[in-house]
Scaffold this active site. Structure first.
Site, PDB file in Angstrom:
ATOM      1  N   ASP A 107       0.975  -1.108  -0.032  1.00 20.50           N
ATOM      2  CA  ASP A 107      -0.055   0.180   0.065  1.00 20.50           C
ATOM      3  C   ASP A 107       0.687   1.177   0.112  1.00 20.50           C
ATOM      4  O   ASP A 107       2.111   1.096   0.388  1.00 20.50           O
ATOM      5  CB  ASP A 107      -0.767   0.049   1.459  1.00 20.50           C
ATOM      6  CG  ASP A 107      -1.957  -1.296   1.343  1.00 20.50           C
ATOM      7  OD1 ASP A 107      -2.204  -1.660   0.134  1.00 20.50           O
ATOM      8  OD2 ASP A 107      -2.469  -1.439   2.237  1.00 20.50           O
TER       9      ASP A 107
HETATM   10  N1  URA Z   1      -1.351  -6.182   4.014  1.00 14.80           N
HETATM   11  C1  URA Z   1      -1.702  -4.783   3.972  1.00 14.80           C
HETATM   12  O1  URA Z   1      -2.782  -4.367   4.472  1.00 14.80           O
HETATM   13  N2  URA Z   1      -0.870  -3.750   3.325  1.00 14.80           N
HETATM   14  C2  URA Z   1       0.057  -4.001   2.694  1.00 14.80           C
HETATM   15  O2  URA Z   1       0.902  -3.017   1.981  1.00 14.80           O
HETATM   16  C3  URA Z   1       0.574  -5.341   2.401  1.00 14.80           C
HETATM   17  C4  URA Z   1       0.030  -6.098   3.217  1.00 14.80           C
END
Ligand code: URA
Length: 238
Positions: A107
């Site tokens: 993310d």
């Molecule tokens: N899980 C998440 O919620 N975000 C990420 O970036 C990776 C795994």
């Protein structure tokens, strides 16, 4: 690696510019194959058996590159985007002529280990759900994580869309109003870690990936920095 490849492709991969630039370069007579000046940039040569030089300096051809990025906050895991900065913008100039892409996604606000490569086959294998490649995260959680959560995570967690995740290994680093945990998951559902905690009404306030399969985040990399994988890391991945 294929046996014979166009000379301009080899030179482009080695950083000598676009096909057009290379055509011009070859015309100047500075490019040689086995000591003979090359006349045409479209000839096929073997990057293994033939010796290619530019101004007398040997060109070492690398088809694939593998970079470990310590992803900083604020970048999206994509190759291009109209609004947001992408992780590809962090790639140093020396690798900018490779068609790199991120292997999977973190993310925008997640930090840590992200692999960038131009090796589509390897990326596909690492992301294939059947391969169950483990990913380890360090997370800060708004809420008290207990041994009961550890047990429930080990059984798989039903997230907001009704999907039950695979068993996940949760370890409490510290528990309190804000808890710190390590979590290993073997899948890569969208926002998976955040949604697993959300299932218990808890919010992830910080998320960092520390391991991806056999790769450990190199703690010498500052956020935003990347380095090539070592030969050993590449063979572990394969
Ligand atoms: N899980 C998440 O919620 N975000 C990420 O970036 C990776 C795994």
């Amino acid at each position: 690696m294929k046996d014979a490849i166009r000379l301009d492709k080899i030179l482009a991969n080695s950083g000598f510019g676009s096909r057009k630039d290379i055509k011009k370069l070859v015309r100047t007579g500075v490019v040689a194959v086995n000591d003979q000046a090359a006349k045409d940039s479209s000839i096929h040569v073997s990057p293994i058996k033939d010796i290619i030089t530019v101004n007398g300096v040997q060109v070492i051809y690398k088809e694939f590159v593998y970079l470990m990025l310590n992803k900083p906050e604020g970048y999206i895991s994509a190759t291009e985007d109209l609004r947001e900065p992408t992780v590809i913008e962090l790639v140093p100039e020396e690798f900018s002529h490779y068609d790199l892409f991120p292997v999977g996604r973190l993310d925008k606000d997640t930090v840590g280990l992200l692999l960038l490569t131009n090796d589509g086959k390897l990326a596909h294998n690492l992301l294939a759900p059947k391969k169950h490649v483990p990913k380890k995260y360090f997370a800060k959680i708004d809420g008290t994580v207990t041994e009961n959560h550890v047990r429930l995570f080990s059984e798989g967690v039903t997230i907001d869309d009704g999907y039950k995740t695979k068993p996940a290994e949760l370890k409490i680093v510290s528990a309190g109003d804000i808890s710190e945990v390590e979590l290993v998951i073997t899948e890569g559902k969208f926002h998976q870690v955040k949604r697993m905690f959300q299932a218990f009404n808890m919010e992830v306030t910080f998320l960092k990936r520390t391991e991806f399969g056999p790769l450990l985040l190199d703690e010498n990399l500052e956020p935003g920095e990347m380095r090539e994988l070592t030969e050993q890391e590449i063979s572990l991945l394969k």
